[in-house]
Design an enzyme around this catalytic site. Sequence first.
Site, PDB file in Angstrom:
ATOM      1  N   SER A 372       0.821  -1.209   0.000  1.00 23.60           N
ATOM      2  CA  SER A 372       0.000   0.000   0.000  1.00 23.60           C
ATOM      3  C   SER A 372       0.858   1.262   0.000  1.00 23.60           C
ATOM      4  O   SER A 372       1.579   1.525  -0.951  1.00 23.60           O
ATOM      5  CB  SER A 372      -0.971  -0.055   1.184  1.00 23.60           C
ATOM      6  OG  SER A 372      -1.943   0.953   1.085  1.00 23.60           O
ATOM      7  N   LYS A 397      -0.706  -4.244  -3.211  1.00 28.62           N
ATOM      8  CA  LYS A 397      -1.998  -3.665  -2.790  1.00 28.62           C
ATOM      9  C   LYS A 397      -2.029  -2.223  -3.279  1.00 28.62           C
ATOM     10  O   LYS A 397      -1.426  -1.339  -2.696  1.00 28.62           O
ATOM     11  CB  LYS A 397      -2.110  -3.740  -1.267  1.00 28.62           C
ATOM     12  CG  LYS A 397      -3.248  -2.967  -0.578  1.00 28.62           C
ATOM     13  CD  LYS A 397      -4.608  -3.083  -1.201  1.00 28.62           C
ATOM     14  CE  LYS A 397      -5.693  -2.556  -0.268  1.00 28.62           C
ATOM     15  NZ  LYS A 397      -6.078  -1.169  -0.506  1.00 28.62           N
TER      16      LYS A 397
END
Length: 458
Positions: A372, A397
């Site tokens: 992320s 992600k």
Amino acid sequence: MRPLSYAPPAPQSRASPSPGRGLRTQPCALPFPDALRAAAAAAAVSLSLLAGDAACAAVAAAPQPPEMCRDGGAAMEEEVRAEAVTNEQLVEEAWEVVNESFLPDAGSRPWSPEMWMQRKQDILQGTIKSRSKAHDIIRKMLASLGDPYTRFLSPSEFSKMSKYDMTGIGLNLREIPDDIGSFKLMVLGLLLDGPAYSAGVRQGDELLSVNGIDVRGKSAFDASSMLQGPKETFVTIKVKHSDCGPVESMKVQRQLVARTPVFYRLEKRENEDSSVGYIHIKEFNAVAKKDLVSALKRLQNSGASYFVLDLRDNLGGLVQAGIETAKLFLNKGDTVIYTAGRDRQVQNTIVAESGPLVATPLMLLVNNRTASASEIVASALHDNCKAVLVGERTFGKGLIQSVFELHDGSGIVVTVGKYVTPNHKDINGNGIEPDYNRLPDLKEARDYLSRCQSKELS
């Protein structure tokens, strides 16, 4: 319904359809609860939560009461719903959010507007007799998308999520455009009985300064970081109460605190004369950037010739903190990340606004748990030839979720976009491939970055 974006940029407001057609409401840049809903409903008052021209208006009645102001310059408006939402309207409201905002390639199953329309027709053929049944239908409807991140939140779950606070004093800020082409920071929401509320801050107030430093024109993230500090210490803030209200300075005692995620040391490597500054960032929170700047300066002053930034097992955290971290190493105008989605408001290019804090070589450690916000940092520094990536392929992600409040106090989390690296590679599901699986020496790293920069400029 307000979408409360997990990651920048937050979708901007859309016009609300007529009642019974997916009662859409406004988005928020930072998550926060509808703190004044009960009081507002009882008084039948409308408080603005999003941008709009401010107006001060007197109440036309005799005898004339004191002038009343509508809160917040670009004001904060909360729609007061007089009538209850039916179960069918609630389901259609959730359906409408997905229809307008869902990123089709986020799910594992085929999706098209036609297929989604057919699903609504199938669902709404009969009467939905209870609110719990409506919630179950929404859960199943969202599960059919095949996206593990798109999900339903019960009213209690939504309430817990929306009380997120990154300032340490119990308030949440939003950037609101002003009349001179800049923006001001408005209090979007408050933790009732939190430190800021107890000191006298109210929803719709404008934050003017923190410890004597003018915050007008600063980002909500930067101002929130300025408000952070050790537990039980005091921060002095100046606020303007509504558009027509007084300016007031107040001391607020911090009660909530983000712990530093930054750990660092100066090292000597074998067969090298130079010193290396090793920095480990465990997560990206509100103080990550501030503490990283401090670490970089201290290590550089202690003789560090280059840096190793360790993002292994860093699962992300605040995406904006990751973006601000990447900017510390980039040249002015370098692309940090692209965001892509169906909604044009989600499509954005985020760039560095100033030059790098340090220009020494950088090695960045990653593994399969680097995810992320960490992947945003890794791709930004790698694609702009600022860092050598070392380790394993990252997690992958790269999706953007927004949280939308439904009219009964429940909510849904919906994947609305994705991150694309400066070299136009999709992070999600792919991750980022490292340049080395072992730490190179300084000469190797310099040679690699030099070749990268030459290729980029050729």
